[in-house]
Design a protein around this motif. Structure first.
Motif, PDB file in Angstrom:
ATOM      1  N   PHE A   5      46.207  35.714  36.411  1.00  0.00           N
ATOM      2  CA  PHE A   5      46.623  37.651  36.137  1.00  0.00           C
ATOM      3  C   PHE A   5      46.749  37.297  34.526  1.00  0.00           C
ATOM      4  O   PHE A   5      46.125  38.187  33.530  1.00  0.00           O
TER       5      PHE A   5
ATOM      6  N   SER B 289      42.380  39.075  40.244  1.00  0.00           N
ATOM      7  CA  SER B 289      43.576  37.977  40.825  1.00  0.00           C
ATOM      8  C   SER B 289      44.129  37.358  41.978  1.00  0.00           C
ATOM      9  O   SER B 289      43.291  36.935  42.449  1.00  0.00           O
TER      10      SER B 289
ATOM     11  N   SER C 204      44.448  47.089  38.761  1.00  0.00           N
ATOM     12  CA  SER C 204      43.197  46.599  38.913  1.00  0.00           C
ATOM     13  C   SER C 204      42.671  45.025  38.367  1.00  0.00           C
ATOM     14  O   SER C 204      42.037  44.053  39.236  1.00  0.00           O
ATOM     15  N   CYS C 205      43.321  44.571  37.805  1.00  0.00           N
ATOM     16  CA  CYS C 205      43.776  43.341  37.230  1.00  0.00           C
ATOM     17  C   CYS C 205      44.590  42.696  37.959  1.00  0.00           C
ATOM     18  O   CYS C 205      44.081  41.799  38.911  1.00  0.00           O
ATOM     19  N   CYS C 206      45.905  43.095  38.505  1.00  0.00           N
ATOM     20  CA  CYS C 206      45.436  42.184  39.955  1.00  0.00           C
ATOM     21  C   CYS C 206      44.803  41.870  41.274  1.00  0.00           C
ATOM     22  O   CYS C 206      45.297  40.910  42.087  1.00  0.00           O
TER      23      CYS C 206
ATOM     24  N   LEU D 124      43.568  35.908  32.212  1.00  0.00           N
ATOM     25  CA  LEU D 124      42.717  37.565  32.867  1.00  0.00           C
ATOM     26  C   LEU D 124      43.043  38.754  31.524  1.00  0.00           C
ATOM     27  O   LEU D 124      42.540  39.076  30.906  1.00  0.00           O
ATOM     28  N   ALA D 125      44.429  39.323  32.219  1.00  0.00           N
ATOM     29  CA  ALA D 125      45.452  40.057  31.072  1.00  0.00           C
ATOM     30  C   ALA D 125      44.590  39.700  29.510  1.00  0.00           C
ATOM     31  O   ALA D 125      44.740  40.943  28.995  1.00  0.00           O
TER      32      ALA D 125
ATOM     33  N   LEU E 208      40.655  39.791  28.238  1.00  0.00           N
ATOM     34  CA  LEU E 208      40.445  41.066  28.502  1.00  0.00           C
ATOM     35  C   LEU E 208      40.827  42.473  27.368  1.00  0.00           C
ATOM     36  O   LEU E 208      39.828  42.910  26.830  1.00  0.00           O
TER      37      LEU E 208
ATOM     38  N   CYS F 157      36.054  43.750  36.419  1.00  0.00           N
ATOM     39  CA  CYS F 157      36.116  43.056  34.781  1.00  0.00           C
ATOM     40  C   CYS F 157      35.172  44.438  34.366  1.00  0.00           C
ATOM     41  O   CYS F 157      36.197  44.932  33.505  1.00  0.00           O
TER      42      CYS F 157
ATOM     43  N   LEU G  33      37.729  47.863  34.141  1.00  0.00           N
ATOM     44  CA  LEU G  33      39.149  46.646  33.407  1.00  0.00           C
ATOM     45  C   LEU G  33      39.008  46.975  31.526  1.00  0.00           C
ATOM     46  O   LEU G  33      39.786  47.120  30.612  1.00  0.00           O
TER      47      LEU G  33
END
Length: 259
Positions: free
Chosen positions: A96, A62, A57-59, A99-100, A103, A30, A33
């Motif tokens: 996902f 998740s 990175s996000c994937c 979170l995206a 962020l 995190c 990212l």
């Protein structure tokens, strides 16, 4: 009988490793990212390699959450397994997208003021820590390690919801994502009303729309998962095991950090 015992032990160990991987992924992934997104938006240039690295990175974060969810349910005999492609994909997309969206919102706030952003993240971490303390988690066999575990849980709460007691979470989760939605809208409002030297409406309008859409779709997948794909659908269960540790099986999981 012995083979079955060995199989259970292997599953338990896999769950332990999955939990450690989850902690490591959030603690390292995190912040990285956020930094990657900040650099990406500051330069204002679309780079395929950099974009791919951010999405990957996000994937990975998740997927680590989904992987732990699957492993945890296998280790708990009183919980239904997370079987099927559709429930796993739905759960993955929920994690996902939410979170995206968050962020990106945090990164936009960084452009406004770094101190305000750090204060917000610290405040959210304290709220998560207080929630973990309030729930009286019993994950480690020493007070020091238990407090460390609660600190990590508080950090994860900054970015996603985490059920730490295996209890019904409809009300806490609703409150969590209601606050998340309000915080996201508040950040967008501050961002659009604050004069920025790097501001470009042609560039940041699509980003703002993307933030709102990913949040909406993420919550949609959340509702879909718990309404149609959750393993406990049409089952009379006492707990709503999501990401945390089951009350009935806390004895095994309680000490793994010390092993």
């Amino acid at each position: 009988m012995e083979e079955q015992s060995d199989l259970h032990e292997v599953i338990d160990r896999v769950t332990d490793l999955s939990m450690l991987r989850l902690f490591e992924t959030y603690l390292e992934g995190c912040p990285q990212l956020i930094l990657q997104l900040y650099i990406f938006l500051e330069h204002g240039e679309v780079n395929f390699i950099q974009s791919s690295a951010i999405v990957t990175s996000c994937c990975a974060i998740s997927v680590a959450t989904v992987d732990f969810q699957i492993a945890l349910r296998k280790s708990l005999p009183d919980k239904n397994l997370l079987n099927g492609v559709c429930p796993r994909i739905t759960y993955l997309l929920y994690k996902f997208l939410t979170l995206a969206s968050w962020l990106l919102s945090v990164v936009l706030l960084l452009f406004v003021d770094i101190n305000i952003t750090l204060f917000l993240l610290l405040f959210l971490w304290l709220i998560g820590l207080i929630w973990a303390i309030k729930n009286q988690t019993q994950f480690c066999n020493s007070r020091g390690m238990e407090f460390l575990y609660r600190m990590v849980v508080g950090f994860i709460f900054v970015f996603t919801f985490f059920n730490i007691k295996g209890q019904h979470t409809r009300c806490p989760m609703s409150c969590y994502y209601s606050v998340r939605a309000l915080a996201t809208l508040g950040i967008l409002f501050v961002f659009w009303t604050y004069p920025l030297s790097i501001f470009s409406s042609d560039y940041f309008i699509p980003i703002s729309v993307f933030i709102i859409l990913t949040l909406l779709f993420g919550i949609t997948f959340l509702i879909t998962y718990y309404g149609n794909c959750h393993p406990n659908i049409n089952k009379d269960t006492k707990g709503d095991e999501i990401d945390g540790i089951s009350v009935q099986r806390h004895c095994r999981m309680r000490y793994f950090l010390m092993e």
